[in-house]
Design a protein around this motif. Structure first.
Motif, PDB file in Angstrom:
ATOM      1  N   GLN A 155       0.332  -3.445 -13.496  1.00  0.00           N
ATOM      2  CA  GLN A 155      -0.236  -4.592 -12.794  1.00  0.00           C
ATOM      3  C   GLN A 155      -0.189  -4.393 -11.287  1.00  0.00           C
ATOM      4  O   GLN A 155       0.691  -3.721 -10.748  1.00  0.00           O
ATOM      5  CB  GLN A 155       0.521  -5.865 -13.154  1.00  0.00           C
ATOM      6  CG  GLN A 155       0.504  -6.187 -14.636  1.00  0.00           C
ATOM      7  CD  GLN A 155      -0.885  -6.538 -15.139  1.00  0.00           C
ATOM      8  OE1 GLN A 155      -1.359  -7.637 -14.931  1.00  0.00           O
ATOM      9  NE2 GLN A 155      -1.529  -5.597 -15.795  1.00  0.00           N
ATOM     10  N   LEU A 156      -1.137  -5.000 -10.607  1.00  0.00           N
ATOM     11  CA  LEU A 156      -1.137  -5.043  -9.152  1.00  0.00           C
ATOM     12  C   LEU A 156      -0.292  -6.229  -8.715  1.00  0.00           C
ATOM     13  O   LEU A 156      -0.261  -7.256  -9.396  1.00  0.00           O
ATOM     14  CB  LEU A 156      -2.562  -5.199  -8.637  1.00  0.00           C
ATOM     15  CG  LEU A 156      -3.444  -3.978  -8.896  1.00  0.00           C
ATOM     16  CD1 LEU A 156      -4.900  -4.368  -8.986  1.00  0.00           C
ATOM     17  CD2 LEU A 156      -3.218  -2.943  -7.815  1.00  0.00           C
ATOM     18  N   PHE A 157       0.384  -6.072  -7.581  1.00  0.00           N
ATOM     19  CA  PHE A 157       1.209  -7.162  -7.068  1.00  0.00           C
ATOM     20  C   PHE A 157       1.368  -7.006  -5.562  1.00  0.00           C
ATOM     21  O   PHE A 157       1.039  -5.962  -4.996  1.00  0.00           O
ATOM     22  CB  PHE A 157       2.589  -7.188  -7.755  1.00  0.00           C
ATOM     23  CG  PHE A 157       3.479  -6.015  -7.430  1.00  0.00           C
ATOM     24  CD1 PHE A 157       4.506  -6.150  -6.492  1.00  0.00           C
ATOM     25  CD2 PHE A 157       3.305  -4.780  -8.039  1.00  0.00           C
ATOM     26  CE1 PHE A 157       5.327  -5.072  -6.178  1.00  0.00           C
ATOM     27  CE2 PHE A 157       4.122  -3.701  -7.741  1.00  0.00           C
ATOM     28  CZ  PHE A 157       5.140  -3.851  -6.810  1.00  0.00           C
ATOM     29  N   PHE A 158       1.837  -8.052  -4.923  1.00  0.00           N
ATOM     30  CA  PHE A 158       2.182  -7.990  -3.505  1.00  0.00           C
ATOM     31  C   PHE A 158       3.689  -7.856  -3.399  1.00  0.00           C
ATOM     32  O   PHE A 158       4.434  -8.669  -3.955  1.00  0.00           O
ATOM     33  CB  PHE A 158       1.702  -9.231  -2.754  1.00  0.00           C
ATOM     34  CG  PHE A 158       0.210  -9.304  -2.624  1.00  0.00           C
ATOM     35  CD1 PHE A 158      -0.509  -8.287  -2.013  1.00  0.00           C
ATOM     36  CD2 PHE A 158      -0.491 -10.388  -3.111  1.00  0.00           C
ATOM     37  CE1 PHE A 158      -1.889  -8.349  -1.895  1.00  0.00           C
ATOM     38  CE2 PHE A 158      -1.869 -10.469  -2.995  1.00  0.00           C
ATOM     39  CZ  PHE A 158      -2.566  -9.442  -2.389  1.00  0.00           C
ATOM     40  N   GLN A 159       4.130  -6.833  -2.688  1.00  0.00           N
ATOM     41  CA  GLN A 159       5.566  -6.599  -2.527  1.00  0.00           C
ATOM     42  C   GLN A 159       6.179  -7.740  -1.720  1.00  0.00           C
ATOM     43  O   GLN A 159       5.615  -8.189  -0.732  1.00  0.00           O
ATOM     44  CB  GLN A 159       5.812  -5.281  -1.798  1.00  0.00           C
ATOM     45  CG  GLN A 159       5.375  -4.070  -2.573  1.00  0.00           C
ATOM     46  CD  GLN A 159       5.428  -2.811  -1.735  1.00  0.00           C
ATOM     47  OE1 GLN A 159       5.035  -2.823  -0.570  1.00  0.00           O
ATOM     48  NE2 GLN A 159       5.910  -1.731  -2.318  1.00  0.00           N
ATOM     49  N   ARG A 160       7.354  -8.174  -2.141  1.00  0.00           N
ATOM     50  CA  ARG A 160       8.084  -9.215  -1.431  1.00  0.00           C
ATOM     51  C   ARG A 160       9.087  -8.613  -0.443  1.00  0.00           C
ATOM     52  O   ARG A 160       9.625  -9.299   0.410  1.00  0.00           O
ATOM     53  CB  ARG A 160       8.791 -10.128  -2.424  1.00  0.00           C
ATOM     54  CG  ARG A 160       7.793 -10.987  -3.220  1.00  0.00           C
ATOM     55  CD  ARG A 160       8.446 -11.617  -4.429  1.00  0.00           C
ATOM     56  NE  ARG A 160       7.541 -12.169  -5.404  1.00  0.00           N
ATOM     57  CZ  ARG A 160       6.740 -11.486  -6.210  1.00  0.00           C
ATOM     58  NH1 ARG A 160       6.686 -10.181  -6.138  1.00  0.00           N
ATOM     59  NH2 ARG A 160       5.979 -12.087  -7.081  1.00  0.00           N
ATOM     60  N   ARG A 161       9.337  -7.311  -0.597  1.00  0.00           N
ATOM     61  CA  ARG A 161      10.196  -6.577   0.340  1.00  0.00           C
ATOM     62  C   ARG A 161       9.629  -5.161   0.459  1.00  0.00           C
ATOM     63  O   ARG A 161       8.965  -4.672  -0.461  1.00  0.00           O
ATOM     64  CB  ARG A 161      11.647  -6.581  -0.120  1.00  0.00           C
ATOM     65  CG  ARG A 161      11.873  -6.028  -1.482  1.00  0.00           C
ATOM     66  CD  ARG A 161      13.326  -6.181  -1.971  1.00  0.00           C
ATOM     67  NE  ARG A 161      13.502  -5.400  -3.158  1.00  0.00           N
ATOM     68  CZ  ARG A 161      13.031  -5.708  -4.354  1.00  0.00           C
ATOM     69  NH1 ARG A 161      12.350  -6.817  -4.523  1.00  0.00           N
ATOM     70  NH2 ARG A 161      13.218  -4.909  -5.375  1.00  0.00           N
ATOM     71  N   PRO A 162       9.871  -4.486   1.559  1.00  0.00           N
ATOM     72  CA  PRO A 162       9.216  -3.198   1.829  1.00  0.00           C
ATOM     73  C   PRO A 162       9.452  -2.108   0.777  1.00  0.00           C
ATOM     74  O   PRO A 162       8.564  -1.322   0.507  1.00  0.00           O
ATOM     75  CB  PRO A 162       9.791  -2.767   3.179  1.00  0.00           C
ATOM     76  CG  PRO A 162      10.273  -4.016   3.806  1.00  0.00           C
ATOM     77  CD  PRO A 162      10.692  -4.921   2.688  1.00  0.00           C
ATOM     78  N   ASN A 163      10.613  -2.049   0.180  1.00  0.00           N
ATOM     79  CA  ASN A 163      10.908  -0.957  -0.749  1.00  0.00           C
ATOM     80  C   ASN A 163      10.709  -1.353  -2.216  1.00  0.00           C
ATOM     81  O   ASN A 163      11.146  -0.641  -3.114  1.00  0.00           O
ATOM     82  CB  ASN A 163      12.334  -0.449  -0.536  1.00  0.00           C
ATOM     83  CG  ASN A 163      13.375  -1.516  -0.842  1.00  0.00           C
ATOM     84  OD1 ASN A 163      13.063  -2.697  -0.916  1.00  0.00           O
ATOM     85  ND2 ASN A 163      14.609  -1.094  -0.999  1.00  0.00           N
ATOM     86  N   GLN A 164      10.062  -2.458  -2.477  1.00  0.00           N
ATOM     87  CA  GLN A 164       9.879  -2.929  -3.847  1.00  0.00           C
ATOM     88  C   GLN A 164       8.930  -1.990  -4.591  1.00  0.00           C
ATOM     89  O   GLN A 164       7.778  -1.820  -4.214  1.00  0.00           O
ATOM     90  CB  GLN A 164       9.317  -4.353  -3.849  1.00  0.00           C
ATOM     91  CG  GLN A 164       9.181  -4.941  -5.229  1.00  0.00           C
ATOM     92  CD  GLN A 164       8.682  -6.376  -5.199  1.00  0.00           C
ATOM     93  OE1 GLN A 164       8.568  -7.001  -4.150  1.00  0.00           O
ATOM     94  NE2 GLN A 164       8.372  -6.900  -6.369  1.00  0.00           N
ATOM     95  N   ALA A 165       9.415  -1.373  -5.671  1.00  0.00           N
ATOM     96  CA  ALA A 165       8.624  -0.407  -6.436  1.00  0.00           C
ATOM     97  C   ALA A 165       7.965  -1.010  -7.667  1.00  0.00           C
ATOM     98  O   ALA A 165       6.986  -0.460  -8.160  1.00  0.00           O
ATOM     99  CB  ALA A 165       9.512   0.767  -6.850  1.00  0.00           C
ATOM    100  N   TRP A 166       8.510  -2.101  -8.190  1.00  0.00           N
ATOM    101  CA  TRP A 166       7.991  -2.692  -9.418  1.00  0.00           C
ATOM    102  C   TRP A 166       7.690  -4.166  -9.178  1.00  0.00           C
ATOM    103  O   TRP A 166       8.257  -4.790  -8.293  1.00  0.00           O
ATOM    104  CB  TRP A 166       8.992  -2.530 -10.557  1.00  0.00           C
ATOM    105  CG  TRP A 166       9.322  -1.083 -10.776  1.00  0.00           C
ATOM    106  CD1 TRP A 166       8.504  -0.127 -11.305  1.00  0.00           C
ATOM    107  CD2 TRP A 166      10.528  -0.417 -10.435  1.00  0.00           C
ATOM    108  NE1 TRP A 166       9.137   1.091 -11.316  1.00  0.00           N
ATOM    109  CE2 TRP A 166      10.394   0.946 -10.788  1.00  0.00           C
ATOM    110  CE3 TRP A 166      11.740  -0.824  -9.864  1.00  0.00           C
ATOM    111  CZ2 TRP A 166      11.394   1.892 -10.592  1.00  0.00           C
ATOM    112  CZ3 TRP A 166      12.733   0.117  -9.663  1.00  0.00           C
ATOM    113  CH2 TRP A 166      12.549   1.453 -10.026  1.00  0.00           C
ATOM    114  N   CYS A 167       6.853  -4.715 -10.035  1.00  0.00           N
ATOM    115  CA  CYS A 167       6.424  -6.102  -9.831  1.00  0.00           C
ATOM    116  C   CYS A 167       7.555  -7.099 -10.059  1.00  0.00           C
ATOM    117  O   CYS A 167       7.538  -8.184  -9.501  1.00  0.00           O
ATOM    118  CB  CYS A 167       5.221  -6.430 -10.701  1.00  0.00           C
ATOM    119  SG  CYS A 167       5.509  -6.362 -12.474  1.00  0.00           S
TER     120      CYS A 167
END
Length: 186
Positions: A155-167
């Motif tokens: 799935q596509l998602f918007f990261q909530r923190r810079p290093n977030q790799a997964w949704c």
């Protein structure tokens, strides 16, 4: 394989909710919008940038899928997971050009309102608004647009923190388990 339509994954952003109507189980992708009833169910659950059409038809479904496919590929490319295809840009732009809007001054100072040119059907207007949402995500710098490459996600998602790799945490857990399984079996 039958996929249950719960729509629990909805991101709350129209462009991502639109594109994420293809889901991955294992490494295989599955279409979630296979019928008018599926499209109707998604319209009830998704964040929509225009009013929900009162009804949908088979013709609406046939208009939805090609635009969604182009949006999905473009958004994945924007997230660094795929190629930017001129035919997908053309599909998106043709939808935008065929249903233009004008932005007018609103009733109060500092407000504006958009109005479609002509008299598009509610579903046609919704497709144009979805295309505009995808355009807006891809036209500006969106370094937070990401692709969740965890097993059974995609799935596509918007990261909530810079290093977030997964949704989300469940996908992170699945990815770590899969990585551990791969390294321990070698």
């Amino acid at each position: 394989m039958q996929i249950e339509l719960t729509w629990t994954w909805l991101e709350g952003h129209p462009s991502l909710d639109f594109a994420n109507t293809v889901i991955r189980r294992g490494w295989t992708e599955y279409e979630l919008i296979n019928s008018v009833a599926d499209l109707d169910s998604w319209l009830d659950a998704a964040a929509l940038p225009a009013p929900r059409p009162p009804t949908v038809t088979g013709d609406d479904l046939q208009a939805f899928l090609p635009l969604r496919d182009a949006a999905l590929r473009l958004l994945r490319a924007g997230a660094g997971h795929g190629d930017w295809q001129a035919t997908d840009v053309q599909t998106l732009n043709e939808t935008l050009l065929s249903h233009p809007e004008v932005t007018l001054l609103g009733a109060t100072m500092g407000s504006v309102e958009s109005r479609p040119v002509g008299a598009p059907t509610p579903f046609t207007l919704l497709l144009a608004k979805l295309a505009a949402e995808v355009r807006d995500v891809l036209a500006g710098p969106r370094p937070d647009l990401a692709f969740c490459d965890a097993p059974s996600c995609g799935q596509l998602f918007f990261q909530r923190r810079p290093n977030q790799a997964w949704c989300g945490p469940p996908c992170g857990n699945r990815a770590r388990v899969a990585r551990h399984h791969t390294t321990s079996s070698n």
